[in-house]
Structures are given as structure tokens and as C-alpha cells.
Design a protein around this motif. Sequence first.
Motif, short mmCIF file in Angstrom:
data_model
loop_
_atom_site.label_atom_id
_atom_site.label_comp_id
_atom_site.label_asym_id
_atom_site.label_seq_id
_atom_site.Cartn_x
_atom_site.Cartn_y
_atom_site.Cartn_z
N GLU A 208 0.81 -1.21 0.00
CA GLU A 208 0.00 0.00 0.00
C GLU A 208 0.85 1.27 0.00
OE1 GLU A 208 0.26 -1.33 4.37
OE2 GLU A 208 0.12 -2.24 2.38
N HIS A 209 2.15 1.13 0.34
CA HIS A 209 3.06 2.27 0.36
C HIS A 209 3.69 2.56 -1.00
CE1 HIS A 209 3.54 2.61 4.86
NE2 HIS A 209 3.04 1.39 4.76
N CYS A 210 3.60 1.63 -1.93
CA CYS A 210 4.44 1.65 -3.13
C CYS A 210 3.71 2.23 -4.35
CB CYS A 210 4.92 0.24 -3.46
SG CYS A 210 5.91 -0.49 -2.13
N ARG A 211 4.43 3.05 -5.09
CA ARG A 211 3.86 3.70 -6.27
C ARG A 211 3.56 2.71 -7.39
NH1 ARG A 211 4.99 9.30 -7.21
NH2 ARG A 211 4.21 8.88 -9.30
N SER A 212 4.33 1.65 -7.51
CA SER A 212 4.23 0.76 -8.67
C SER A 212 4.00 -0.68 -8.23
CB SER A 212 5.50 0.85 -9.51
OG SER A 212 5.77 2.18 -9.89
N PRO A 213 2.77 -1.06 -7.90
CA PRO A 213 2.50 -2.44 -7.46
C PRO A 213 2.94 -3.49 -8.48
CG PRO A 213 0.61 -1.03 -7.03
CD PRO A 213 1.55 -0.22 -7.85
N VAL A 230 4.30 -15.98 -2.17
CA VAL A 230 4.37 -14.59 -1.72
C VAL A 230 3.22 -14.35 -0.75
CG1 VAL A 230 4.09 -12.18 -2.41
CG2 VAL A 230 5.48 -13.70 -3.81
N PHE A 231 3.53 -13.73 0.37
CA PHE A 231 2.51 -13.41 1.37
C PHE A 231 2.43 -11.90 1.52
CE2 PHE A 231 1.36 -12.06 5.60
CZ PHE A 231 0.20 -12.78 5.84
N MET A 232 1.20 -11.36 1.56
CA MET A 232 1.01 -9.91 1.71
C MET A 232 -0.12 -9.61 2.68
SD MET A 232 1.21 -8.58 -2.23
CE MET A 232 -0.13 -9.66 -2.71
N LEU A 233 0.10 -8.63 3.55
CA LEU A 233 -0.95 -8.04 4.38
C LEU A 233 -1.13 -6.61 3.91
CD1 LEU A 233 -1.61 -8.18 8.14
CD2 LEU A 233 -1.13 -5.95 7.11
N ILE A 234 -2.39 -6.22 3.65
CA ILE A 234 -2.68 -4.87 3.18
C ILE A 234 -3.95 -4.36 3.86
CG2 ILE A 234 -1.54 -5.06 0.94
CD1 ILE A 234 -4.20 -5.80 -0.28
N GLY A 279 -4.57 -17.92 -1.67
CA GLY A 279 -5.33 -17.82 -0.43
C GLY A 279 -5.72 -16.40 -0.12
N PHE A 280 -6.92 -16.21 0.46
CA PHE A 280 -7.40 -14.91 0.90
C PHE A 280 -7.87 -15.04 2.34
CE2 PHE A 280 -11.14 -12.32 1.86
CZ PHE A 280 -10.63 -11.04 1.67
N PHE A 281 -7.43 -14.12 3.21
CA PHE A 281 -7.75 -14.19 4.64
C PHE A 281 -8.02 -12.78 5.16
CE2 PHE A 281 -4.62 -17.33 3.33
CZ PHE A 281 -5.29 -18.50 3.59
N GLN A 282 -8.45 -12.70 6.41
CA GLN A 282 -8.75 -11.42 7.04
C GLN A 282 -8.20 -11.39 8.47
OE1 GLN A 282 -12.80 -9.64 5.96
NE2 GLN A 282 -13.27 -11.81 6.12
N GLU A 283 -7.86 -10.18 8.92
CA GLU A 283 -7.44 -9.97 10.30
C GLU A 283 -8.00 -8.65 10.82
OE1 GLU A 283 -6.08 -11.99 12.34
OE2 GLU A 283 -5.40 -13.56 10.97
N TYR A 311 -10.31 -5.08 9.00
CA TYR A 311 -9.38 -3.97 8.75
C TYR A 311 -8.26 -4.35 7.78
CZ TYR A 311 -7.04 0.39 10.19
OH TYR A 311 -6.48 1.64 10.24
N TYR A 312 -7.82 -5.60 7.87
CA TYR A 312 -6.75 -6.09 7.00
C TYR A 312 -7.24 -7.22 6.11
CZ TYR A 312 -3.40 -3.71 10.12
OH TYR A 312 -2.71 -2.78 10.86
N HIS A 313 -6.78 -7.21 4.87
CA HIS A 313 -6.90 -8.36 3.99
C HIS A 313 -5.50 -8.94 3.78
CE1 HIS A 313 -11.00 -7.20 1.97
NE2 HIS A 313 -11.12 -7.63 3.21
N LEU A 314 -5.44 -10.25 3.68
CA LEU A 314 -4.17 -10.94 3.50
C LEU A 314 -4.28 -11.87 2.30
CD1 LEU A 314 -5.06 -10.96 6.79
CD2 LEU A 314 -2.63 -11.48 6.97
N TYR A 315 -3.22 -11.90 1.51
CA TYR A 315 -3.21 -12.71 0.30
C TYR A 315 -1.95 -13.58 0.27
CZ TYR A 315 -6.81 -9.56 -1.54
OH TYR A 315 -7.95 -8.83 -1.72
N ILE A 316 -2.12 -14.81 -0.18
CA ILE A 316 -0.98 -15.67 -0.51
C ILE A 316 -1.04 -15.91 -2.01
CG2 ILE A 316 0.13 -17.90 -0.18
CD1 ILE A 316 -1.04 -18.01 2.63
N LEU A 317 0.05 -15.60 -2.68
CA LEU A 317 0.15 -15.74 -4.13
C LEU A 317 1.06 -16.89 -4.49
CD1 LEU A 317 0.57 -12.00 -5.24
CD2 LEU A 317 -1.53 -13.24 -4.70
N LYS A 318 0.68 -17.60 -5.54
CA LYS A 318 1.51 -18.71 -6.04
C LYS A 318 1.98 -18.35 -7.44
CE LYS A 318 0.63 -22.96 -4.94
NZ LYS A 318 0.03 -24.31 -4.80
N LYS A 319 3.27 -18.65 -7.70
CA LYS A 319 3.88 -18.32 -8.99
C LYS A 319 3.28 -19.18 -10.09
CE LYS A 319 8.56 -17.69 -10.87
NZ LYS A 319 10.00 -17.74 -10.52
N VAL A 320 2.91 -18.53 -11.19
CA VAL A 320 2.36 -19.27 -12.33
C VAL A 320 3.28 -19.09 -13.53
CG1 VAL A 320 0.39 -19.54 -13.88
CG2 VAL A 320 0.02 -18.95 -11.48
#
Length: 322
Positions: A208-213, A230-234, A279-283, A311-320
Motif C-alpha cells: 500500500e506504500h508503493c507507487r508501482s504495485p 508470496v505473502f502480503m498483508l494490506i 489464499g485470501f484471509f482477514q485480520e 481492517y486487513y486483507h491478506l493474500y498468498i500468491l503462487k507463482k504461475v
Amino acid sequence: MDISSPTLMDNKDLRNANPAIKAHFDASEKEMKEFSGAQGVIKDQNKIDNIVCPICHSDNSQQLLVKWGGRYDECKTCSHVFLKNPFKQEILNALYKNSIVDQLNRVVQKHSFNERYWAAVYRKYMDFMVSQTRKPGKLIDVGCGTGRFLRFCKENYDLELFALDVYDDLIASVSDVVPEENIFLVDSFENADIKKKFDLVTLWGVLEHCRSPHKILSKCHDYLEDDGLVFMLIPNIHSRARKLLGIYTPTLNPREHINFFTPQSMEKVAVASGFSVFGFFQELPVIDLMWPYLDEESPVIDEIISNKECYYHLYILKKVSK
């Protein structure tokens, strides 16, 4: 392993217990007003850029809200919410490197409540990810800050750890956890150039801080082994907190948060960067500021979770592929 339920801890009196939280946001507001003046949207072209949607590049967006001189727009094409007038990259980088705002945020994170809460969250997702990877040998934490997550990993998992950040005191902060040759101090996440492969790439409150996702996730794709994750909390722009608190929602901070992903815009940028959403999760269903506006006798937490309004969404991404 069931990780579908958010971690719950009593946070009702958190701001009294940790006064650095209010100090952090007061400093953020003061810093932004130095750019914007007493009121209005920051428009100085020497300081900001006027951008289109960073996910689908559409110029079909509509103002959602204004806070501290920052204008947030919602893209009508892909639903992404973004800061229409972000600071130029050199200004943003300078703020991240030496601002009192970031120093106060590090104080916030060291509070005992935060330590307990995040340790519980870390364990849940790390146990799951380690169980899903064939060989979880190397982990890089992108935007590692003072290394709290890396310290947790060192204490609990048999992993080779790597750290990456723009934080000037990075090496001094994490050298007790990560060997110096595994620490990458960079000018920006987008321009990082690391010639290594990792089994796990984590971004705890970074994208969420980055100009170029697209650039960030493409870098993660390059860093990742073929069976890695890849794991991300946003933060979630459509959280119940934002619906209750409006512009006073803490995550609405144009000094720091310039991208807010919806499930649709996350899917779009993930696929474009060579990933599938595994995967999609919440916290954090209820932040401390929400309690005065809730009927605690109602099933409000279950309702928030069911509506994907945590308040938070969390994603786990798998390389394709790429």
C-alpha cells in the motif's frame, strides 16, 4: 490447518495503553499539512504527480475522499482505490528514511500488545506457508523495518533469513537476526536488484506504500522459486472501520498509504505479474476506535468477517508464469 478465522485480542483501551499511536498520527497530520497548507488538496507539481489508476491505467476515476491534502480516487474500471496526487518518489523516499513519523511508528510496534498480537498472527500464517512449500529454506522480508517478523522467524523456524528495506538504520536494526550479507538496503523497492531465489517472500503492510504495485510483484516473481509463495498483508479500504469512522480511519494516511486494493484489483495485478491468488484471509475485525459505535451484544464480529469488512486483507500468491 484452519487459518480462516481472524486472531482476536482485547484492544478496547489500546490508545491509552500505547500513547505513541496518537503521537504517530498527529505527527503524520502535521507533516502533511506542511505540504498542503491549512486546507485543500496538494497541487504543487514540484511535489506531487497526478496519476491514473496504477493497476489498470484507466483515467476513469472518481474522487472518493480528501484527507490532509491527499485526494483518494476510486477507479471505475477495476475498483482500485489510489492516491490521485502522490508525492514524487524522491520526496516519498526521503520521508520514509528519516521522518519522525516513521520513528514513532517503530515505537508503536514495540509495545507489548503489538508484540503479542503480531506474534500470534505470524505463527498462524507461517505455520500454514511452511506446510505448503516443498522446501521452505530461504525467506526474504520486503519492507522489514526493525525486523520484528524476522526475529519471530529466527526463534521459531529453521530458515535462512534475508532483509530488504529503504530504512537508513536497517543494518544496525536487524544485524542481530540476519547476517550482513543477507541485508539489502535499497533506494526504493521498485529498483531493488537481487540476484537470489527465495522460497517465501513476505510483505507485511508494504504494497500500500508503493507507487508501482506491478513492479513490486514482478520483482517478487523474479525472486521466487517455482514452488514458492508470496505473502502480503494490506489494509482494506472497504472495512467496517472506514464505514464507521470515515476519514478518521487511521489507515487513511496519504503520507503513507497510496494504494488500497480490492479483491478485484488484487486479482488483476497478481495475474499480470505472473501469480494466482492461492489464499485470501482477514485480520483485525474491530480496531480500538470502533468500539464506541458498536453494539457488543450483537453478532457484529461474525457479521464483519462474513462481509469481508475486516481492517486487513491478506493474500498468498503462487507463482504461475510471466
